[in-house]
Design an enzyme around this catalytic site. Structure first.
Site, PDB file in Angstrom:
ATOM      1  CB  SER A 199      -0.902   0.015   1.238  1.00  0.00           C
ATOM      2  OG  SER A 199      -1.633   1.230   1.326  1.00  0.00           O
ATOM      3  NE  ARG A 200       0.290   5.185  -5.122  1.00  0.00           N
ATOM      4  CZ  ARG A 200      -0.705   4.847  -5.927  1.00  0.00           C
ATOM      5  NH1 ARG A 200      -1.933   4.733  -5.437  1.00  0.00           N
ATOM      6  NH2 ARG A 200      -0.491   4.611  -7.205  1.00  0.00           N
ATOM      7  CE1 TYR A 247      -0.309  -0.353  -3.726  1.00  0.00           C
ATOM      8  CE2 TYR A 247      -0.334   1.288  -5.468  1.00  0.00           C
ATOM      9  CZ  TYR A 247      -0.934   0.700  -4.375  1.00  0.00           C
ATOM     10  OH  TYR A 247      -2.148   1.150  -3.930  1.00  0.00           O
ATOM     11  CG  HIS A 289      -7.906  -1.976 -12.084  1.00  0.00           C
ATOM     12  ND1 HIS A 289      -9.096  -2.591 -12.415  1.00  0.00           N
ATOM     13  CD2 HIS A 289      -7.932  -1.823 -10.741  1.00  0.00           C
ATOM     14  CE1 HIS A 289      -9.808  -2.790 -11.313  1.00  0.00           C
ATOM     15  NE2 HIS A 289      -9.115  -2.321 -10.295  1.00  0.00           N
ATOM     16  CE  LYS A 347     -16.321  -6.689  -9.822  1.00  0.00           C
ATOM     17  NZ  LYS A 347     -16.740  -5.400  -9.259  1.00  0.00           N
ATOM     18  NE  ARG A 366     -14.760   1.366  -4.589  1.00  0.00           N
ATOM     19  CZ  ARG A 366     -15.390   0.675  -5.531  1.00  0.00           C
ATOM     20  NH1 ARG A 366     -15.368   1.080  -6.790  1.00  0.00           N
ATOM     21  NH2 ARG A 366     -16.048  -0.428  -5.224  1.00  0.00           N
ATOM     22  CG  ASP A 377     -18.038  -0.962  -8.379  1.00  0.00           C
ATOM     23  OD1 ASP A 377     -18.773  -1.412  -7.489  1.00  0.00           O
ATOM     24  OD2 ASP A 377     -16.806  -0.889  -8.267  1.00  0.00           O
TER      25      ASP A 377
END
Length: 353
Positions: A61-62, A83, A104, A122, A190, A203
């Protein structure tokens, strides 16, 4: 020629086939690295650890604190604060990209260039061009790449595929599917953020579109109408697709209401109905042309469905295969092109496209 499924006292009653899906516990024990420890990543790792012999061995994770918290929650040995550190971890066999859609492409490409096998949540990318670049990169590096369309790998979808192959339904004319969830409008979430490729389509709508693609094959046409949210992303879309033979897919997705989330396949001889939520482990009913329920398949369990996509990825990697027959890369590209077409009809453009 297939016979019309119907109740007949003089012959055997038509029956649905049993799923052929292997047990996820029998899949090779790959070691997973997880990019972006959010909600879907938590569901994936929980299913991985509970229902397979595979393990998540690293998370990146950042936010280093977020990575550590996720690692502690799931007993993951390594927590990385970037990452790049995750991709340099030599204990990792395969990377699961679980970030919002906007991330992604960048993250999956970095994993591919690091020589890692990759499972990408996805919808695969924001658009078809990004998807094409990922596929090109994976083929150049000879690494496995797959879209994490978990529905494709569930046992009840194997029942559906067998029925279609048998001709039991006759000529398929109409496919229906919907996926709608009520989401309180929140410009910071989001799903309402254009910069994160938000909206119902990527989504939720990807599920009915992918289902229609599985049943109908490549789309010959696609038409959509829809409504945007106040932030400019798609809030609702109604979509009609056709295939080369003229069969129709009638599909809907929305953030404005909880819909039945069911699916059906109607043919000249019979139809299949999949209860809600059709994209999760669900019952499948075979119904005669006269409306009689002839048989029902009920899933053995309804929890942990994400384990099946992990098992498929592990089997492919162990066999040296670079993609899955159940979710081929060419079909992922076709679905992404369809999603692009819907967004064109709706006038939805993400920043930076």
């Amino acid at each position: 020629m297939p016979q019309t499924p119907q109740s007949d006292a003089t012959g055997p009653r038509p029956a649905l086939p049993a799923p052929r899906t292997p047990s996820p516990r029998d899949a090779p024990a790959l070691k997973w690295g997880v990019i972006a420890p959010g909600g879907i990543a938590a569901s994936f790792v929980d299913a991985l650890h509970t229902y397979t012999g595979q393990r998540a061995v690293a998370v990146g994770s950042r936010d280093p604190a977020r990575a550590r918290a996720f690692a502690e929650r799931f007993d993951i040995p390594a927590a990385h604060g970037s990452y790049a550190e995750l991709l340099a971890d030599r204990d990792v066999d395969i990377v699961y990209v679980a970030s919002p859609h906007s991330g992604h492409f960048e993250q999956a490409l970095a994993a591919i260039e690091a020589g890692r096998h990759v499972l990408v949540e996805k919808a695969f990318t924001r658009n078809a061009r990004e998807a094409e670049l990922l596929v090109e990169a994976a083929r150049k590096r000879d690494v496995f790449l797959m879209e994490a369309m978990w529905t494709r790998f569930l046992p009840h979808m194997d029942v559906v595929r067998q029925v279609l192959a048998s001709g039991m339904l006759g000529e398929v004319h109409t496919v229906t599917a919907d996926h709608g969830q009520y989401m309180e409008h929140d410009a910071s979430h989001r799903l309402f953020a254009p910069g994160l490729a938000g909206g119902a389509l990527l989504d939720l709508g990807v599920y009915p579109l992918s289902f229609a693609s599985m049943v109908l094959g490549p789309f010959a046409s696609i038409t959509a109408v829809g409504t945007k949210t106040a932030t400019g992303v798609d809030g609702q879309a109604s979509i009609v697709v056709t295939n080369a033979s003229g069969a129709h897919g009638v599909l809907n997705t929305t953030l404005f209401a909880r819909t039945p989330t069911t699916a059906s396949i109607s043919g000249s001889l019979a139809r299949l109905e999949i209860e809600g939520d059709f994209y999760a482990p669900a019952a499948v009913r075979l119904i005669s042309r006269e409306g009689e329920v002839l048989d029902t398949h009920v899933p053995e369990r309804r929890a942990g469905g994400l384990c099946y996509e992990a098992a498929e990825a592990a089997r492919c990697v162990a066999a040296g295969r670079l993609e899955s027959d159940l979710m081929p890369l060419a079909e992922t590209l076709g679905v992404m092109r369809a999603l692009d077409g819907v967004r064109r009809d709706l006038g939805v453009v993400y920043p930076g496209e």
